[in-house]
Design a protein around this motif. Structure first.
Motif, PDB file in Angstrom:
ATOM      1  N   ASN A 205      52.523  70.260  62.859  1.00 14.37           N
ATOM      2  CA  ASN A 205      52.668  71.650  62.005  1.00 14.37           C
ATOM      3  C   ASN A 205      52.775  73.275  61.681  1.00 14.37           C
ATOM      4  N   HIS A 206      53.234  73.016  63.546  1.00 15.53           N
ATOM      5  CA  HIS A 206      53.543  74.437  64.536  1.00 15.53           C
ATOM      6  C   HIS A 206      54.061  74.460  65.145  1.00 15.53           C
ATOM      7  N   GLY A 207      54.756  75.722  66.204  1.00 15.07           N
ATOM      8  CA  GLY A 207      55.744  75.900  66.644  1.00 15.07           C
ATOM      9  C   GLY A 207      57.319  74.954  66.571  1.00 15.07           C
ATOM     10  N   ALA A 208      57.409  74.302  67.321  1.00 10.25           N
ATOM     11  CA  ALA A 208      58.789  73.664  67.569  1.00 10.25           C
ATOM     12  C   ALA A 208      59.466  72.454  66.809  1.00 10.25           C
ATOM     13  N   LEU A 209      58.170  71.421  66.995  1.00  9.86           N
ATOM     14  CA  LEU A 209      57.937  70.814  65.345  1.00  9.86           C
ATOM     15  C   LEU A 209      58.704  71.088  64.539  1.00  9.86           C
TER      16      LEU A 209
ATOM     17  N   PRO B 198      61.706  67.891  60.019  1.00  6.45           N
ATOM     18  CA  PRO B 198      62.285  68.341  58.871  1.00  6.45           C
ATOM     19  C   PRO B 198      63.322  67.314  59.401  1.00  6.45           C
ATOM     20  N   PRO B 199      64.596  67.440  59.460  1.00  5.94           N
ATOM     21  CA  PRO B 199      65.009  65.932  59.952  1.00  5.94           C
ATOM     22  C   PRO B 199      65.286  64.719  60.119  1.00  5.94           C
ATOM     23  N   PHE B 200      64.430  65.571  61.250  1.00  3.95           N
ATOM     24  CA  PHE B 200      64.192  63.573  62.041  1.00  3.95           C
ATOM     25  C   PHE B 200      63.421  62.391  61.111  1.00  3.95           C
ATOM     26  N   ARG B 201      62.728  63.022  59.834  1.00  8.91           N
ATOM     27  CA  ARG B 201      61.922  62.839  59.052  1.00  8.91           C
ATOM     28  C   ARG B 201      63.538  61.530  58.091  1.00  8.91           C
ATOM     29  N   MET B 202      64.432  62.849  57.988  1.00 12.85           N
ATOM     30  CA  MET B 202      65.388  62.488  56.510  1.00 12.85           C
ATOM     31  C   MET B 202      66.166  60.998  57.723  1.00 12.85           C
ATOM     32  N   GLY B 203      66.310  60.842  58.775  1.00 12.45           N
ATOM     33  CA  GLY B 203      67.016  60.152  59.257  1.00 12.45           C
ATOM     34  C   GLY B 203      68.634  61.377  60.412  1.00 12.45           C
ATOM     35  N   LEU B 204      68.342  62.280  59.947  1.00 11.38           N
ATOM     36  CA  LEU B 204      69.331  63.308  60.197  1.00 11.38           C
ATOM     37  C   LEU B 204      69.413  63.363  61.998  1.00 11.38           C
ATOM     38  N   GLY B 205      68.241  63.081  62.719  1.00  8.84           N
ATOM     39  CA  GLY B 205      67.851  63.835  63.396  1.00  8.84           C
ATOM     40  C   GLY B 205      68.374  63.325  65.227  1.00  8.84           C
ATOM     41  N   GLY B 206      68.690  64.522  65.969  1.00  5.10           N
ATOM     42  CA  GLY B 206      69.884  63.560  67.195  1.00  5.10           C
ATOM     43  C   GLY B 206      70.006  64.867  68.349  1.00  5.10           C
ATOM     44  N   PRO B 207      70.371  64.439  69.260  1.00  3.48           N
ATOM     45  CA  PRO B 207      70.421  64.994  70.463  1.00  3.48           C
ATOM     46  C   PRO B 207      71.300  67.047  70.064  1.00  3.48           C
ATOM     47  N   VAL B 208      70.746  67.665  71.139  1.00  2.00           N
ATOM     48  CA  VAL B 208      71.287  69.220  70.926  1.00  2.00           C
ATOM     49  C   VAL B 208      72.033  68.714  71.852  1.00  2.00           C
TER      50      VAL B 208
ATOM     51  N   VAL C   9      60.818  65.234  79.782  1.00  5.09           N
ATOM     52  CA  VAL C   9      62.418  64.398  79.473  1.00  5.09           C
ATOM     53  C   VAL C   9      63.486  65.012  78.991  1.00  5.09           C
ATOM     54  N   ASP C  10      64.319  64.929  79.243  1.00  8.77           N
ATOM     55  CA  ASP C  10      66.114  65.962  78.456  1.00  8.77           C
ATOM     56  C   ASP C  10      65.918  65.243  77.444  1.00  8.77           C
ATOM     57  N   ASN C  11      66.570  66.463  77.006  1.00  9.73           N
ATOM     58  CA  ASN C  11      66.908  66.361  75.194  1.00  9.73           C
ATOM     59  C   ASN C  11      66.883  64.682  74.040  1.00  9.73           C
ATOM     60  N   ARG C  12      67.924  64.546  75.360  1.00 12.85           N
ATOM     61  CA  ARG C  12      67.774  62.802  74.521  1.00 12.85           C
ATOM     62  C   ARG C  12      67.194  61.704  74.840  1.00 12.85           C
ATOM     63  N   GLU C  13      66.511  61.971  75.541  1.00 11.20           N
ATOM     64  CA  GLU C  13      65.457  60.824  75.398  1.00 11.20           C
ATOM     65  C   GLU C  13      63.942  61.781  74.464  1.00 11.20           C
ATOM     66  N   PHE C  14      63.960  63.309  74.697  1.00  7.05           N
ATOM     67  CA  PHE C  14      63.130  63.550  73.237  1.00  7.05           C
ATOM     68  C   PHE C  14      63.529  63.559  72.640  1.00  7.05           C
ATOM     69  N   THR C  15      65.088  63.014  72.123  1.00  2.00           N
ATOM     70  CA  THR C  15      65.339  62.908  70.782  1.00  2.00           C
ATOM     71  C   THR C  15      64.781  61.545  70.297  1.00  2.00           C
ATOM     72  N   LYS C  16      65.699  60.538  71.649  1.00  2.00           N
ATOM     73  CA  LYS C  16      64.683  59.150  70.883  1.00  2.00           C
ATOM     74  C   LYS C  16      63.157  59.062  70.772  1.00  2.00           C
ATOM     75  N   SER C  17      62.538  59.489  71.286  1.00  3.01           N
ATOM     76  CA  SER C  17      61.175  59.243  71.130  1.00  3.01           C
ATOM     77  C   SER C  17      60.786  60.303  70.187  1.00  3.01           C
ATOM     78  N   LEU C  18      61.318  60.830  69.247  1.00  3.29           N
ATOM     79  CA  LEU C  18      61.335  61.490  68.183  1.00  3.29           C
ATOM     80  C   LEU C  18      60.848  60.417  67.029  1.00  3.29           C
ATOM     81  N   GLY C  19      62.348  60.557  66.814  1.00  2.00           N
ATOM     82  CA  GLY C  19      63.193  59.199  66.029  1.00  2.00           C
ATOM     83  C   GLY C  19      62.351  58.370  65.948  1.00  2.00           C
ATOM     84  N   ARG C  20      61.734  57.619  67.545  1.00  2.00           N
ATOM     85  CA  ARG C  20      60.575  56.406  67.747  1.00  2.00           C
ATOM     86  C   ARG C  20      59.586  56.322  66.709  1.00  2.00           C
ATOM     87  N   ALA C  21      59.518  57.487  66.856  1.00  2.00           N
ATOM     88  CA  ALA C  21      57.652  58.715  66.103  1.00  2.00           C
ATOM     89  C   ALA C  21      57.480  58.453  64.885  1.00  2.00           C
TER      90      ALA C  21
END
Ligand code: NDP
Length: 297
Positions: free
Chosen positions: A170-174, A179-189, A229-241
């Motif tokens: 609920n705070h900071g970068a997340l 929100p895009p990740f929760r909608m399935g629209l997240g991905g690497p930057v 981790v790099d952004n790609r790995e971070f993205t994968k972990s966030l998607g999985r979570a």
């Protein structure tokens, strides 16, 4: 023992205050908001002052934790905004020093903010201990000048807390990332290889309290988990979570359009390692990202 906290109503401050109170500190928050507003943010009343000169005790503060500053990603970095980002950190830290000097007071310990942006982007993904050289882009100079202002504040011990991306749903970068990740629209930057030096809010607060209480701690500290981790790995972990695919890339040019010069903080990274915290015997409760995310989300 009296402790002066600047930026106490912020993301980190609101989790830190209860731990400081539990640790027995008499906390005074310096805030632009009044005591009621601060109490609403913190969930309980805490002595609040607007100006250093309003310090309510005869006794000098023994400690200061200095976190105040305008949000770095809240607005585009216009010249006016850059001045506000600098004044709210460097200017405020200089005023802290002037006030203590006028009072003839000296802190036992000052913990003062900085960020991993200190290192700039020239180091690539080389692991960086706290003695690595500062960068020379806007955010690196902001951090270096903020640290230099803190070094002039009269204090027996100074810890510079070079903070990474602090994680809480609920705070900071997340807040912007999720929100895009929760909608399935997240991905690497961008190219996705930039390192994301993150830290769980629990460990951030615990590390601050650790540095406050350990007389041997002084100098700069990378406030990041060992498992960057790099952004790609971070993205994968966030998607999985959040149980969603994370395959929609956010191209660099889109990020530059959206964030202007500040997009560099998202498109480029650095790999600081928590050498200082580890040498102080600090143990991370959440050293790796999947554990941190499964706890937070
Ligand atoms: P927040 O943005 O959540 O809070 C900062 C606080 O600073 C605010 O609550 C506000 O308190 C005060 N503030 C804002 N603008 C001004 C101003 N113009 N003059 C005086 N005070 C001001 O920050 P965080 O808790 O997230 O972070 C604390 C510090 O750590 C910040 O300086 C930040 O740059 C740094 N940091 C944080 C990271 C993160 O991921 N969260 C990463 C790297 C560094 P009030 O309204 O009560 O006056």
């Amino acid at each position: 023992n009296k402790l002066l906290l600047t930026g106490g109503t912020g993301f980190i401050g609101r989790f830190l205050v209860p731990e400081l109170l539990a640790d027995g500190w008499d906390v005074v928050v310096l805030s632009r908001q009044n005591e009621q507003a601060v109490a609403r943010v913190l969930g309980h009343s805490v002595k609040t002052i607007r100006d250093f000169n309003d310090w309510p005790y005869d006794e000098d503060p023994a400690a200061c934790i200095n976190l105040a500053g305008e949000g770095i990603m809240d607005k585009r970095w216009s010249l006016v905004r850059k001045k506000a980002l600098r004044d709210s950190r460097i200017g405020l830290t200089e005023r802290l020093g002037e006030w203590l000097n006028q009072r003839g007071a000296r802190l036992s310990v000052l913990l003062s903010g900085s960020a991993v942006g200190y290192y700039g982007t020239a180091h690539g993904d080389q692991p960086l201990k706290e003695d690595a050289l500062a960068g020379d882009d806007f955010s690196a100079r902001l951090c270096a000048d903020w640290e230099a202002a803190a070094a002039k504040v009269p204090a027996d011990r100074l810890c510079l807390i070079r903070t990474g991306i602090v994680l809480h749903p609920n705070h900071g970068a997340l807040v912007k990332l999720l929100p895009p990740f929760r909608m399935g629209l997240g991905g690497p930057v961008g190219h996705g290889r930039q390192v994301m030096p993150w830290i769980h809010i629990h460990d951030m607060v615990a590390a601050i309290v650790h540095l406050l209480n350990h007389q041997s701690a002084s100098g700069a500290f990378n406030m990041v988990a060992p498992g960057a981790v790099d952004n790609r790995e971070f993205t994968k972990s966030l998607g999985r979570a959040v149980h969603r695919p994370a395959i929609f890339p956010a191209p660099a040019f889109v990020m530059r359009l959206a964030f202007g010069e500040g997009a560099m903080l998202l498109l480029e990274g650095q790999r600081p390692i928590p050498a200082g915290l580890e040498s102080q015997g600090f143990t991370f409760r959440f050293p790796s990202l999947p554990e941190a995310l499964s706890d937070l989300l």
